[in-house]
Design an enzyme around this catalytic site. Structure first.
Site, PDB file in Angstrom:
ATOM      1  N   GLN A 264     -11.115  17.987   1.059  1.00  0.00           N
ATOM      2  CA  GLN A 264      -9.675  18.268   1.069  1.00  0.00           C
ATOM      3  C   GLN A 264      -9.361  18.715   2.487  1.00  0.00           C
ATOM      4  OE1 GLN A 264      -6.812  18.028  -0.777  1.00  0.00           O
ATOM      5  NE2 GLN A 264      -5.886  18.938   1.032  1.00  0.00           N
ATOM      6  N   CYS A 265      -8.834  17.801   3.293  1.00  0.00           N
ATOM      7  CA  CYS A 265      -8.677  18.103   4.726  1.00  0.00           C
ATOM      8  C   CYS A 265      -7.345  18.743   5.092  1.00  0.00           C
ATOM      9  CB  CYS A 265      -8.882  16.839   5.548  1.00  0.00           C
ATOM     10  SG  CYS A 265     -10.596  16.289   5.528  1.00  0.00           S
TER      11      CYS A 265
ATOM     12  N   GLY B 221      -2.539  19.899  -7.228  1.00  0.00           N
ATOM     13  CA  GLY B 221      -2.161  18.958  -8.272  1.00  0.00           C
ATOM     14  C   GLY B 221      -2.546  17.552  -7.842  1.00  0.00           C
ATOM     15  N   GLY B 222      -2.158  17.231  -6.632  1.00  0.00           N
ATOM     16  CA  GLY B 222      -2.488  15.919  -6.082  1.00  0.00           C
ATOM     17  C   GLY B 222      -2.553  15.983  -4.582  1.00  0.00           C
ATOM     18  N   MET B 223      -3.244  15.011  -4.001  1.00  0.00           N
ATOM     19  CA  MET B 223      -3.322  14.909  -2.547  1.00  0.00           C
ATOM     20  C   MET B 223      -3.192  13.438  -2.182  1.00  0.00           C
ATOM     21  SD  MET B 223      -3.654  16.319   0.413  1.00  0.00           S
ATOM     22  CE  MET B 223      -3.506  15.286   1.862  1.00  0.00           C
ATOM     23  N   GLU B 224      -2.249  13.173  -1.279  1.00  0.00           N
ATOM     24  CA  GLU B 224      -1.823  11.809  -0.981  1.00  0.00           C
ATOM     25  C   GLU B 224      -2.770  11.060  -0.048  1.00  0.00           C
ATOM     26  OE1 GLU B 224      -0.498  14.688   0.002  1.00  0.00           O
ATOM     27  OE2 GLU B 224       0.474  14.547   1.952  1.00  0.00           O
ATOM     28  N   ASN B 225      -4.068  11.169  -0.243  1.00  0.00           N
ATOM     29  CA  ASN B 225      -4.975  10.453   0.647  1.00  0.00           C
ATOM     30  C   ASN B 225      -4.636   8.958   0.601  1.00  0.00           C
ATOM     31  OD1 ASN B 225      -6.413  12.801   1.451  1.00  0.00           O
ATOM     32  ND2 ASN B 225      -7.373  12.819  -0.572  1.00  0.00           N
TER      33      ASN B 225
ATOM     34  N   HIS C 109       5.137  11.633  -6.870  1.00  0.00           N
ATOM     35  CA  HIS C 109       5.163  12.455  -5.653  1.00  0.00           C
ATOM     36  C   HIS C 109       4.135  11.962  -4.632  1.00  0.00           C
ATOM     37  CE1 HIS C 109       5.647  16.288  -3.369  1.00  0.00           C
ATOM     38  NE2 HIS C 109       4.388  16.034  -3.060  1.00  0.00           N
ATOM     39  N   GLU C 110       2.901  11.840  -5.068  1.00  0.00           N
ATOM     40  CA  GLU C 110       1.852  11.439  -4.110  1.00  0.00           C
ATOM     41  C   GLU C 110       2.109  10.025  -3.587  1.00  0.00           C
ATOM     42  OE1 GLU C 110       0.444  13.931  -3.184  1.00  0.00           O
ATOM     43  OE2 GLU C 110       0.638  15.192  -4.952  1.00  0.00           O
TER      44      GLU C 110
ATOM     45  N   HIS D 283       4.601   9.909  -0.811  1.00  0.00           N
ATOM     46  CA  HIS D 283       4.016  10.282   0.489  1.00  0.00           C
ATOM     47  C   HIS D 283       3.528   9.061   1.268  1.00  0.00           C
ATOM     48  CE1 HIS D 283       4.013  14.605   0.897  1.00  0.00           C
ATOM     49  NE2 HIS D 283       3.392  14.819  -0.254  1.00  0.00           N
TER      50      HIS D 283
ATOM     51  N   GLU E 144       6.968  17.241   2.926  1.00  0.00           N
ATOM     52  CA  GLU E 144       7.130  17.633   1.519  1.00  0.00           C
ATOM     53  C   GLU E 144       8.586  17.605   1.040  1.00  0.00           C
ATOM     54  OE1 GLU E 144       4.697  17.556  -0.374  1.00  0.00           O
ATOM     55  OE2 GLU E 144       2.999  17.823   0.990  1.00  0.00           O
TER      56      GLU E 144
ATOM     57  N   ASP F 100      -2.577  27.171   5.503  1.00  0.00           N
ATOM     58  CA  ASP F 100      -3.045  27.311   4.119  1.00  0.00           C
ATOM     59  C   ASP F 100      -2.574  28.626   3.492  1.00  0.00           C
ATOM     60  OD1 ASP F 100      -4.354  24.905   4.002  1.00  0.00           O
ATOM     61  OD2 ASP F 100      -6.295  25.735   4.610  1.00  0.00           O
TER      62      ASP F 100
ATOM     63  N   TYR G 158       9.184  22.226  -0.011  1.00  0.00           N
ATOM     64  CA  TYR G 158       9.430  21.176  -0.994  1.00  0.00           C
ATOM     65  C   TYR G 158      10.893  21.212  -1.467  1.00  0.00           C
ATOM     66  CZ  TYR G 158       4.333  20.769  -1.615  1.00  0.00           C
ATOM     67  OH  TYR G 158       2.991  20.576  -1.420  1.00  0.00           O
TER      68      TYR G 158
ATOM     69  N   ARG H  99      -6.294  24.559 -10.114  1.00  0.00           N
ATOM     70  CA  ARG H  99      -5.090  24.317  -9.327  1.00  0.00           C
ATOM     71  C   ARG H  99      -4.400  25.628  -8.954  1.00  0.00           C
ATOM     72  NH1 ARG H  99      -0.189  20.461 -11.452  1.00  0.00           N
ATOM     73  NH2 ARG H  99       1.042  20.527  -9.540  1.00  0.00           N
TER      74      ARG H  99
HETATM   75  N1  BES Z   1       0.059  17.229   0.279  1.00  0.00           N
HETATM   76  C1  BES Z   1       0.266  18.047  -0.858  1.00  0.00           C
HETATM   77  C2  BES Z   1      -0.876  18.986  -1.139  1.00  0.00           C
HETATM   78  C3  BES Z   1      -1.227  19.887   0.019  1.00  0.00           C
HETATM   79  C4  BES Z   1      -0.260  20.480   0.793  1.00  0.00           C
HETATM   80  C5  BES Z   1      -2.547  20.133   0.305  1.00  0.00           C
HETATM   81  C6  BES Z   1      -0.616  21.294   1.855  1.00  0.00           C
HETATM   82  C7  BES Z   1      -2.899  20.949   1.371  1.00  0.00           C
HETATM   83  C8  BES Z   1      -1.932  21.535   2.149  1.00  0.00           C
HETATM   84  C9  BES Z   1       0.554  17.210  -2.113  1.00  0.00           C
HETATM   85  O1  BES Z   1       1.324  16.077  -1.856  1.00  0.00           O
HETATM   86  C10 BES Z   1       1.387  18.042  -3.037  1.00  0.00           C
HETATM   87  O2  BES Z   1       2.479  18.367  -2.672  1.00  0.00           O
HETATM   88  N2  BES Z   1       0.882  18.347  -4.203  1.00  0.00           N
HETATM   89  C11 BES Z   1       1.623  19.077  -5.211  1.00  0.00           C
HETATM   90  C12 BES Z   1       2.223  18.076  -6.166  1.00  0.00           C
HETATM   91  C13 BES Z   1       3.467  18.481  -6.849  1.00  0.00           C
HETATM   92  C14 BES Z   1       4.527  19.034  -5.950  1.00  0.00           C
HETATM   93  C15 BES Z   1       4.033  17.326  -7.659  1.00  0.00           C
HETATM   94  C16 BES Z   1       0.634  19.985  -5.904  1.00  0.00           C
HETATM   95  O3  BES Z   1      -0.549  19.920  -5.613  1.00  0.00           O
HETATM   96  O4  BES Z   1       1.048  20.800  -6.702  1.00  0.00           O
HETATM   97 ZN    ZN Z   2       3.350  16.571  -1.403  1.00  0.00          ZN
END
Ligand code: BES
Ligand code: ZN
Length: 590
Positions: A126-127, A257-261, A284-285, A288, A307, A364, A372, A541
Site C-alpha cells: 500500500q504505497c 476500503g479500496g485503493m485505485e492501483n 469510487h476506485e 480514480h 479525492e 497519513d 472527499y 479498515r
Molecule cells: N486512494 C484512496 C485510499 C487512500 C487515500 C490510501 C490516502 C492512502 C492514502 C481510495 O481511493 C479511497 O478513497 N478509499 C476509500 C473509499 C471510499 C471513499 C468509497 C476508503 O478506503 O474508504
Molecule cells: Zn479515493
C-alpha cells in the site's frame, strides 16, 4: 513543471526517472524482498541525484559494471532518508541492488492463518501516500511518472499480481516467476504488488476479479456489474486509458476500503455482503482511473483534486445507476463523516482546509474524509452555478487537457477561471479552498431516503421507537444514517431494540457495526465488550475501526479496557492501522 513537494527530497531538475526494470525476489521466511532496480532517466546525470528512501537497505549502486558513490544523508521522521548519488558523470541509467526491511511500512506480510485459505502466507503493498520509498528507492513525489517492467519470483503455488499487465508465469522448481509490463506512466504511489494463493474469474471483456479461491465466486457475483460501470464512466469521462480494469479482493487486514492501483483496484473483503449494497466503492476506485490516476495531484497538498473530484464523479455515476435519492443519501452520510472529522481536528484547524502548507505534516496522519466531501461539495457548487451541461463540457475539457499530468490546486483554479469564469465568480472559491470549516451556502442534500430517516429520528425523539415493520424496506445506508443521527448516549433498552430491528447481532455489515458498536459503548453497554473485541480482531479498515476505538477510549467504563485489546490484536493489523490506534490512544492519554 513539477511543484515543490514538502514530502519528498527529490529535485526534479536533476533528472527524472522514466522507466524502471525490477527483479524482485519475495522471501516470506525473512519478510523481505531482495530486489534489483534498473533506472532509466530522461537525461544524463551530472553531479548529484537525490532519491527518497525509508528503511530500504542499499546493497550496491552501479552503472556499466562500475560502483557509484552514494550516501544516505538527511534523515527526517516523515520523509525518511535522502539517498544521495554523488559525482555522477554523464550516465542516464544505473542499477540499485537492495533489500527491503521486514518493517517496511508499505508492506504487510500475513501468516497463513491471517488468510481465508489458511495454507499459504500473503503479501501486499500500500504505497499511497509516501510509502513506495520503503519498497525501493525512488522519486516518491506524485508529479513524477514512470513506466516499469517487473519479474517477481515467489514460492509456488502462490502467484504475484501487480498494478500492471501480467505477461507470463514460468514455473522453476518450487518457484513461480511472474512477469509484468506497465506501459502507462504512473506516479510512484500507484506502484502495487500482492502475492498469495490467488484465483481469478472473468467479469467482462475488460474486467476480471482476483481473490483467494474461498471467496472468488462470491466476489464475482458481488462485482458482476463492474464492466457496466466502466461503460457508464466512459460516457462521462472519455475513453478508459488503462486497457484493463481488474479487481483484487484483499485479506481482511487491508487498511482501506479500496485503493485505485491502476489496472488492478485493491478492495477490502468487507464489502462482500451478498447484496451488492457496497459496490459504490468500486465506482469510487474506478473513477480514480481518470481523476487521480490520469490527472494526479501535484503534491499531497492537492489531495482534494484526487479525492474531491473522484467523490464528485462517483456520486454522478451512482446517480445514473442507482438514482438521485441514493446518491444524495451517500453524500449526506459522507458529510456526516466530514463534520465528525472537522470536529476532531477543530473547526478552525488548517486540516479542514482543502489546500494548505503541509511541510512537517505526515499525510497519513491527517488522512480524513474532508478532502472527499468538502471537495465534492465545492465541485457541485460549481456545477450548480453553470448548470450540468456546461459543467460536463468542462469535465471533458479538464480531462483531455491534463491527462497523464500532475496538477496543483493553483493550476486547477487558473484553468477553472479561464474555462468557467462565471462559475469562478459565482462561487466563493477562496473560502472553499483556503479557509477552514464548511461554507454555509454549500449545496444542500435532498433525498426521500434521507427524509424517511429524519421522520423516524423525529418520532424517536418524541418517544416512539421504530418497529421492524417501519424499517423493513430501508437500505443499509439508511440504517447507518439513523444510527448516526442518534449519536451520543441512548438508554440500554433502546440499544437492544435497535439491534433487533436492524439485525445487528450476527451481521457482518461492518459499516453498520462500526456505528452501532460505538453507540453502544458510549451508551454504557458493558455486555458489548466481547463483540468489540471480535470486531477489532476481524476488521482492518481504518474508517470503520476509528469510531469504535475512539468511543472505547473516550468513555469512562471502557477507557481502561481498550489498550489491552489493542495489544492483543496488534499483530493482526497493518502498520498503518497500528499507528492509527496509537494516535487515538495517545490523544485520549491512555
Ligand atoms: N486512494 C484512496 C485510499 C487512500 C487515500 C490510501 C490516502 C492512502 C492514502 C481510495 O481511493 C479511497 O478513497 N478509499 C476509500 C473509499 C471510499 C471513499 C468509497 C476508503 O478506503 O474508504
Ligand atoms: Zn479515493
Amino acid at each position: 513543471m513539477a511543484a515543490y513537494d514538502p514530502h519528498s527530497y527529490v529535485k526534479p531538475q536533476q533528472a527524472q526517472i522514466k522507466h524502471i526494470n525490477f527483479k524482485l525476489n519475495v522471501d516470506f521466511p525473512s519478510k523481505t524482498i531482495q530486489g534489483q532496480a534498473v533506472y532509466h532517466l530522461d537525461k544524463s546525470l551530472k553531479g548529484s541525484l537525490y532519491l527518497d528512501n525509508r528503511m530500504v537497505q542499499i546493497v550496491r549502486i552501479h552503472a556499466d559494471g562500475k560502483d557509484l558513490e552514494w550516501e544516505l544523508d538527511k534523515q527526517d521522521p516523515i520523509r525518511g532518508q535522502r539517498l544521495h548519488l554523488k559525482r555522477l558523470k554523464g550516465i542516464c541509467s544505473f542499477v540499485i541492488d537492495f533489500v527491503t526491511d521486514p518493517q517496511a511500512n508499505a508492506l504487510q506480510w500475513l501468516d497463513p492463518q491471517q488468510t481465508l485459505g489458511g495454507d499459504h502466507p500473503f503479501l501486499f503493498s500500500q504505497c499511497q501516500a509516501i510509502n513506495a520509498r520503503s519498497i525501493f528507492p525512488c522519486q516518491d513525489s506524485p508529479s513524477i511518472r514512470f513506466t516499469y517492467s517487473a519479474e517477481v519470483v515467489v514460492p509456488r503455488p502462490m502467484i504475484a499480481v501487480m498494478a500492471a499487465a501480467p505477461q507470463t508465469i514460468q514455473t522453476e522448481g518450487d518457484l513461480n516467476r511472474c512477469r509484468f509490463e506497465m506501459p502507462q506512466p504512473i506516479p510512484s504511489y500507484l506502484f502495487a504488488l500482492a502475492v498469495g494463493d490467488i484465483s481469478s474469474r472473468e467479469l467482462g471483456p475488460r474486467c476480471r476479479i482476483y481473490a483467494e479461491s474461498e471467496i472468488v465466486e462470491e466476489a464475482a457475483w458481488e462485482f458482476a456489474e463492474t464492466e457496466k460501470k466502466l461503460i457508464e464512466a466512459e460516457k462521462m469521462l472519455g475513453p478508459y486509458e488503462w486497457e484493463r480494469y481488474d479487481l483484487l479482493v484483499m485479506p481482511p487486514s487491508f487498511p482501506y476500503g479500496g485503493m485505485e492501483n491502476p489496472r488492478l483496484t485493491f478492495l477490502t473483503p468487507t464489502v462482500i455482503v451478498g447484496d451488492r449494497s457496497y459496490t459504490h466503492l468500486v465506482t469510487h476506485e474506478m473513477a480514480h482511473s481518470w481523476t487521480g490516476n490520469l490527472i494526479t495531484n501535484a503534491t499531497w497538498e492537492d489531495f482534494w483534486l484526487n479525492e474531491g473530484w473522484t467523490t464528485y464523479v462517483q456520486m454522478r455515476i451512482d446517480e445514473i445507476l442507482q438514482g438521485r435519492d441514493y446518491a444524495q443519501m451517500k453524500i449526506e452520510l459522507g458529510r456526516g463523516s466530514m463534520f465528525a472529522d472537522m470536529q476532531r481536528f477543530g473547526m478552525d484547524s488548517k486540516h479542514t482546509k482543502l489546500n494548505y502548507d503541509m511541510s512537517g505534516v505526515d499525510p497519513d496522519e491527517v488522512f480524513s474524509s474532508i478532502p472527499y466531501y468538502k471537495g465534492q461539495a465545492f465541485l457541485e457548487a460549481l456545477e450548480n452555478a453553470v448548470g450540468r451541461e456546461r459543467f460536463d463540457e468542462f469535465i471533458g475539457k479538464y480531462i483531455a487537457t491534463f491527462k497523464f499530468q500532475s496538477l496543483s490546486t493553483k493550476a486547477f483554479l487558473t484553468f477553472l477561471k479561464r474555462h468557467l469564469p462565471d462559475a469562478f465568480k459565482a462561487v466563493n472559491v477562496r473560502e472553499w479552498i483556503y479557509e477552514a470549516g464548511f461554507p454555509e451556502d454549500a449545496p444542500q442534500t435532498k433525498s426521500k431516503l434521507i427524509d424517511e430517516v429524519d421522520a423516524s429520528v423525529a418520532a424517536y425523539r418524541e418517544g416512539n421507537l421504530p418497529t421492524s415493520d417501519d424499517v423493513r424496506n430501508w437500505n443499509p445506508d439508511q440504517v447507518n444514517l439513523f444510527l448516526r443521527r442518534l449519536a451520543g448516549v441512548i438508554p440500554l433498552e433502546h440499544c437492544r431494540h435497535l439491534e433487533k430491528i436492524f439485525n445487528l447481532s450476527d451481521g457482518k455489515d461492518y459499516a453498520l457495526l462500526s456505528e452501532y458498536l460505538a453507540l453502544a459503548v458510549r451508551s454504557g453497554d458493558e455486555e458489548i465488550l466481547p463483540r468489540v473485541e471480535a470486531y477489532i480482531e476481524e476488521v482492518g479498515r481504518g474508517f470503520f475501526l476509528r469510531p469504535v476505538v475512539q468511543a472505547m477510549a473516550e468513555t469512562a467504563w471502557s477507557r481502561d479496557l481498550i489498550r489491552p485489546i489493542i495489544e492483543r490484536y496488534r499483530g493482526c493489523h497493518h502498520p498503518l492501522t497500528v499507528r492509527l490506534f496509537e494516535r487515538i490512544l495517545d490523544k485520549a492519554g491512555i
